[in-house]
Scaffold this motif. Structure first.
Motif, PDB file in Angstrom:
ATOM      1  N   PRO A 105       0.771  -1.276   0.110  1.00 25.20           N
ATOM      2  CA  PRO A 105       0.131  -0.031   0.157  1.00 25.20           C
ATOM      3  C   PRO A 105       1.026   1.324   0.047  1.00 25.20           C
ATOM      4  O   PRO A 105       0.266   2.657  -0.355  1.00 25.20           O
ATOM      5  N   MET A 106       2.066   0.891   0.420  1.00 22.90           N
ATOM      6  CA  MET A 106       2.949   2.211   0.353  1.00 22.90           C
ATOM      7  C   MET A 106       3.645   2.655  -0.912  1.00 22.90           C
ATOM      8  O   MET A 106       3.998   3.760  -1.170  1.00 22.90           O
ATOM      9  N   LYS A 107       3.403   1.867  -1.801  1.00 24.63           N
ATOM     10  CA  LYS A 107       4.360   2.045  -3.090  1.00 24.63           C
ATOM     11  C   LYS A 107       3.632   3.189  -3.962  1.00 24.63           C
ATOM     12  O   LYS A 107       4.473   4.187  -4.667  1.00 24.63           O
ATOM     13  N   GLN A 108       2.491   3.556  -3.660  1.00 24.35           N
ATOM     14  CA  GLN A 108       1.794   4.900  -4.160  1.00 24.35           C
ATOM     15  C   GLN A 108       2.482   6.061  -3.609  1.00 24.35           C
ATOM     16  O   GLN A 108       2.658   7.174  -4.347  1.00 24.35           O
ATOM     17  N   ARG A 118      11.526  -0.053  -2.750  1.00 27.14           N
ATOM     18  CA  ARG A 118      11.502   0.109  -1.235  1.00 27.14           C
ATOM     19  C   ARG A 118      12.624   0.834  -0.898  1.00 27.14           C
ATOM     20  O   ARG A 118      13.931   0.464  -1.210  1.00 27.14           O
ATOM     21  N   PRO A 119      12.560   2.049   0.062  1.00 25.25           N
ATOM     22  CA  PRO A 119      13.864   2.355   0.768  1.00 25.25           C
ATOM     23  C   PRO A 119      14.569   1.393   1.281  1.00 25.25           C
ATOM     24  O   PRO A 119      14.025   0.617   1.982  1.00 25.25           O
ATOM     25  N   ASN A 120      16.008   1.524   1.376  1.00 28.41           N
ATOM     26  CA  ASN A 120      16.874   0.534   1.896  1.00 28.41           C
ATOM     27  C   ASN A 120      17.753   1.064   2.896  1.00 28.41           C
ATOM     28  O   ASN A 120      18.306   0.213   3.692  1.00 28.41           O
ATOM     29  N   ASN A 121      17.839   2.378   3.142  1.00 27.38           N
ATOM     30  CA  ASN A 121      18.250   2.893   4.447  1.00 27.38           C
ATOM     31  C   ASN A 121      17.767   4.581   4.767  1.00 27.38           C
ATOM     32  O   ASN A 121      17.089   4.868   4.043  1.00 27.38           O
ATOM     33  N   TYR A 122      18.229   5.027   5.866  1.00 30.40           N
ATOM     34  CA  TYR A 122      17.903   6.189   6.479  1.00 30.40           C
ATOM     35  C   TYR A 122      18.189   7.187   5.172  1.00 30.40           C
ATOM     36  O   TYR A 122      17.577   8.498   5.221  1.00 30.40           O
ATOM     37  N   LEU A 168       4.755  18.593  -1.028  1.00 30.21           N
ATOM     38  CA  LEU A 168       4.913  17.334  -1.853  1.00 30.21           C
ATOM     39  C   LEU A 168       4.435  16.183  -0.990  1.00 30.21           C
ATOM     40  O   LEU A 168       4.087  15.042  -1.520  1.00 30.21           O
ATOM     41  N   LEU A 169       4.069  16.427   0.207  1.00 23.69           N
ATOM     42  CA  LEU A 169       3.558  15.197   1.113  1.00 23.69           C
ATOM     43  C   LEU A 169       2.043  15.298   0.672  1.00 23.69           C
ATOM     44  O   LEU A 169       1.205  14.150   1.029  1.00 23.69           O
ATOM     45  N   SER A 170       1.128  16.325   0.646  1.00 24.84           N
ATOM     46  CA  SER A 170      -0.194  16.215   0.674  1.00 24.84           C
ATOM     47  C   SER A 170      -0.725  16.165  -0.817  1.00 24.84           C
ATOM     48  O   SER A 170      -1.899  15.618  -0.931  1.00 24.84           O
ATOM     49  N   VAL A 176      -4.486  10.406  -4.737  1.00 16.74           N
ATOM     50  CA  VAL A 176      -4.982   9.017  -4.427  1.00 16.74           C
ATOM     51  C   VAL A 176      -6.342   9.336  -3.885  1.00 16.74           C
ATOM     52  O   VAL A 176      -7.316   8.413  -4.343  1.00 16.74           O
ATOM     53  N   VAL A 177      -6.740  10.185  -3.057  1.00 14.39           N
ATOM     54  CA  VAL A 177      -8.059  10.000  -2.558  1.00 14.39           C
ATOM     55  C   VAL A 177      -8.934  10.382  -3.550  1.00 14.39           C
ATOM     56  O   VAL A 177     -10.020   9.952  -3.561  1.00 14.39           O
ATOM     57  N   GLN A 178      -8.763  11.459  -4.548  1.00 11.26           N
ATOM     58  CA  GLN A 178      -9.604  11.684  -5.549  1.00 11.26           C
ATOM     59  C   GLN A 178      -9.987  10.503  -6.245  1.00 11.26           C
ATOM     60  O   GLN A 178     -11.148  10.290  -6.978  1.00 11.26           O
TER      61      GLN A 178
END
Length: 131
Positions: free
Chosen positions: A35-38, A44-48, A119-121, A127-129
């Motif tokens: 679900p986080m791919k979007q 996937r992130p591999n480090n900080y 960038l976060l919103s 996605v919500v729309q």
């Protein structure tokens, strides 16, 4: 009092990312990450460092640094030029003017905060729309 409240809020915000969000993403199984791919992409992130080098990451770091500068220079011993242990060239960086001008960094902070949250919103709103 307000600055201490802001500092506590920033600290809680950063700590929650560093201790909760990022480790959950880094150690998620394929099913948990699906679900986080979007939001974060297929890879996937591999480090900080992956989080810091993104725009949301570096804008967050810049905002924390700007707030720390303003917070330190607002302390009474800096603002009232009572920090006597500094060499003379560095002592010129203290006093009311340092406090005053450091608080004008707020404009830069606001621009970074808008960019950081924008960038976060926006991806979330798209996605919500779609649903």
């Amino acid at each position: 009092v307000i600055a201490v409240g802001v500092a506590i809020g920033v600290g809680l915000h950063a700590i929650s990312h560093l201790t909760c969000d990022f480790p959950r993403l880094l150690h998620a199984t394929d099913a948990e990450y699906e679900p986080m791919k979007q939001f974060f992409g297929d890879k996937r992130p591999n480090n900080y460092w992956w989080f810091v080098k993104g725009t949301e990451g570096w804008t967050g770091v810049v905002m924390v640094v700007l707030m720390a500068i303003a917070f330190v220079l607002a302390q009474p011993w800096f603002r009232r030029n009572r920090f006597n242990h500094l060499p003379k060239p560095l002592k010129k960086l203290t006093g009311f003017n340092a406090f005053w001008y450091s608080h004008h960094l707020f404009v830069i902070y606001c621009l970074h905060a808008l960019h950081h949250s924008w960038l976060l919103s926006l991806p979330h709103q798209q996605v919500v729309q779609e649903n």
